[in-house]
Enzyme design. Sequence first.
Site, PDB file in Angstrom:
ATOM      1  N   GLU A   1      -2.013  -7.472   6.759  1.00 33.63           N
ATOM      2  CA  GLU A   1      -0.731  -7.395   7.462  1.00 33.63           C
ATOM      3  C   GLU A   1      -0.745  -8.350   8.646  1.00 33.63           C
ATOM      4  OE1 GLU A   1       2.426  -7.224   7.833  1.00 33.63           O
ATOM      5  OE2 GLU A   1       2.660  -5.096   7.311  1.00 33.63           O
TER       6      GLU A   1
ATOM      7  N   HIS B 143       0.823  -1.209   0.000  1.00 34.26           N
ATOM      8  CA  HIS B 143       0.000   0.000   0.000  1.00 34.26           C
ATOM      9  C   HIS B 143       0.860   1.263   0.000  1.00 34.26           C
ATOM     10  CE1 HIS B 143       0.959   0.844   4.210  1.00 34.26           C
ATOM     11  NE2 HIS B 143       0.817  -0.466   4.417  1.00 34.26           N
TER      12      HIS B 143
END
Length: 189
Positions: free
Chosen positions: A84, A9
Site C-alpha cells: 500500500e 486484501h
Amino acid sequence: MAVLHLVRHGESAWNLAGRVQGQSAEAGSLTARGLRQAAETAELLVRRPVSAIFSSDLPRARATADVIARALGLPVREDPALREQHLGHLEGRRFTDRLGDGTVQDEIDRLWREPWRRPEGGESIADLYERIHTTLDRYAAHDGELVLVAHGGPVRVATTSADPRLREPVPRVAVGNASVTTLGRSRCC
C-alpha cells in the site's frame, strides 16, 4: 499478453476500526470476515488457469494470498513493490480524527486530488503510481494468468486513466475488500 488478477486484501482489523493502514507493521491481519472474503475470492479464482501468486508482504495481503494459494495449490511469492501507499504520519490514526482544519479523511482525499503531495514521512500518489506501474510492467513479461494480492491504493492507480505524474487528480474510487480487478497487460518493450 499477461492476465493480471489484482486482489485487494480481505477486511483487516484496522479496516474494521476505521484506522489508516498504509504500510504500518501494526495494522494487523484479517478479521474472521476478511478470511471468509478471501475464501470467496479463492472460489472465483480457482476456475481460472492461474500459474502464480504474488503478494504484498504486509500481513493482511499475505493472509489473503495464503487462503487463495491453498485453494489453487500454488505457493505465494512476496513482493514488497505491491505494498500500500506509505502514508507516514497518517498511519494508525482514525479517519475521523481531527487534523488541521479538517480530518484525517480530508487529508487523504486531498492527496488524491493533489497527487504530487506527500504526507509527512510518506509517499505521494504519483510515487505510488510509478511504483505500481513499474511493477505491473514487470509482471506483464510473464505468460499466462497471475494473481497479485495488494491493497486499495495500488488497485486504484493501476486502473486509473489519470496520470498523477502530470499532476492530474486521481479519482479515489471504492475498491472492495477481497475484490478482483482483472487487467490484460502487454509487455512494454
